[in-house]
Design a protein around this motif. Structure first.
Motif, PDB file in Angstrom:
ATOM      1  N   ARG A   1      11.735 -50.672  20.862  1.00 47.33           N
ATOM      2  CA  ARG A   1      10.549 -51.510  21.079  1.00 47.33           C
ATOM      3  C   ARG A   1      10.305 -51.720  22.572  1.00 47.33           C
ATOM      4  O   ARG A   1       9.180 -51.591  23.060  1.00 47.33           O
ATOM      5  CB  ARG A   1      10.741 -52.860  20.368  1.00 47.33           C
TER       6      ARG A   1
ATOM      7  N   ARG B   1       7.266 -49.885  25.354  1.00 43.01           N
ATOM      8  CA  ARG B   1       6.327 -50.737  26.120  1.00 43.01           C
ATOM      9  C   ARG B   1       6.367 -50.455  27.609  1.00 43.01           C
ATOM     10  O   ARG B   1       5.519 -50.946  28.351  1.00 43.01           O
ATOM     11  CB  ARG B   1       6.659 -52.205  25.871  1.00 43.01           C
TER      12      ARG B   1
ATOM     13  N   ASP C   1       6.495 -52.580  14.471  1.00 41.80           N
ATOM     14  CA  ASP C   1       5.151 -53.096  14.196  1.00 41.80           C
ATOM     15  C   ASP C   1       4.453 -53.467  15.499  1.00 41.80           C
ATOM     16  O   ASP C   1       5.062 -54.034  16.390  1.00 41.80           O
ATOM     17  CB  ASP C   1       5.221 -54.346  13.308  1.00 41.80           C
ATOM     18  N   ASN C   2       3.178 -53.196  15.553  1.00 39.97           N
ATOM     19  CA  ASN C   2       2.339 -53.599  16.686  1.00 39.97           C
ATOM     20  C   ASN C   2       2.908 -53.194  18.044  1.00 39.97           C
ATOM     21  O   ASN C   2       2.685 -53.863  19.040  1.00 39.97           O
ATOM     22  CB  ASN C   2       2.128 -55.121  16.697  1.00 39.97           C
ATOM     23  N   SER C   3       3.660 -52.122  18.055  1.00 46.19           N
ATOM     24  CA  SER C   3       4.245 -51.731  19.332  1.00 46.19           C
ATOM     25  C   SER C   3       3.305 -50.820  20.105  1.00 46.19           C
ATOM     26  O   SER C   3       2.685 -49.922  19.534  1.00 46.19           O
ATOM     27  CB  SER C   3       5.561 -51.003  19.102  1.00 46.19           C
ATOM     28  N   GLU C   4       3.254 -51.065  21.396  1.00 48.79           N
ATOM     29  CA  GLU C   4       2.521 -50.155  22.268  1.00 48.79           C
ATOM     30  C   GLU C   4       3.344 -48.880  22.397  1.00 48.79           C
ATOM     31  O   GLU C   4       4.560 -48.910  22.290  1.00 48.79           O
ATOM     32  CB  GLU C   4       2.383 -50.776  23.663  1.00 48.79           C
TER      33      GLU C   4
ATOM     34  N   VAL D   1       3.637 -46.103  20.604  1.00 51.16           N
ATOM     35  CA  VAL D   1       4.305 -45.477  19.460  1.00 51.16           C
ATOM     36  C   VAL D   1       4.239 -43.943  19.535  1.00 51.16           C
ATOM     37  O   VAL D   1       5.141 -43.248  19.063  1.00 51.16           O
ATOM     38  CB  VAL D   1       3.691 -46.007  18.147  1.00 51.16           C
TER      39      VAL D   1
END
Ligand SMILES: NC(=O)c1ccc[n+]([C@@H]2O[C@H](COP(=O)([O-])OP(=O)(O)OC[C@H]3O[C@@H](n4cnc5c(N)ncnc54)[C@H](OP(=O)(O)O)[C@@H]3O)[C@@H](O)[C@H]2O)c1
Length: 80
Positions: free
Chosen positions: A18, A22, A41-44, A46
Motif C-alpha cells: 500500500r 503511493r 482498496d482505494n490505493s493509488e 495499483v
C-alpha cells in the motif's frame, strides 16, 4: 525505482504494498507470495503492482526470475 516485496500476502507485506504504490519514486512493485495478493482498496498506483506467485523460495522458475530484472531493492517479509 522497482521494488520486490517477498511475503506480500502477509500482514506486513500488504501494508508495504500500500505504501510503495503511493510513492511516486517507486514505479514498479513486484509482490511475491504463494497465495497471491489482492490490490489494496482505494490505493493509488495499483497499475504499478505485479502479482507473482512463488511456490518455493529456494527455486525460482525462469518466468519468475524475469520479473526480478531491473529491481533496485527487495524487502523480505516471508514468515518461515
Ligand atoms: N506483524 C508484526 O507486527 C511484525 C513486527 C515485527 C516483525 N515481524 C516479522 O515480520 C515477518 C512477517 O510478519 P507478518 O506479520 O507479515 O506475517 P504473516 O502475516 O503471517 O505473513 C507471512 C508471509 O509469509 C508467507 N509465508 C508464511 N509461511 C511460509 C512458508 N512456509 N513458505 C513461504 N512463504 C511463507 C505468507 O505468504 P503466503 O502464504 O501467501 O505464501 C505471508 O505472505 C515475520 O518474520 C515476523 O516475525 C512482524
Amino acid at each position: 525505482m522497482k521494488i520486490i516485496i517477498a511475503g506480500a500476502s502477509g500482514f506486513v507485506g500488504k501494508e508495504l504494498i500500500r505504501q510503495c504504490l503511493r510513492m511516486p519514486t517507486i514505479t514498479s512493485v513486484v509482490a511475491l507470495s504463494r497465495r497471491g495478493v489482492s490490490p489494496p482498496d482505494n490505493s493509488e498506483g495499483v497499475s504499478k503492482l505485479r502479482n507473482v506467485k512463488v511456490s518455493d523460495y529456494d527455486n525460482y522458475p525462469d518466468d519468475v526470475r524475469k520479473e526480478f530484472d531491473g529491481a533496485n531493492a527487495c524487502i523480505w517479509y516471508v514468515l518461515f
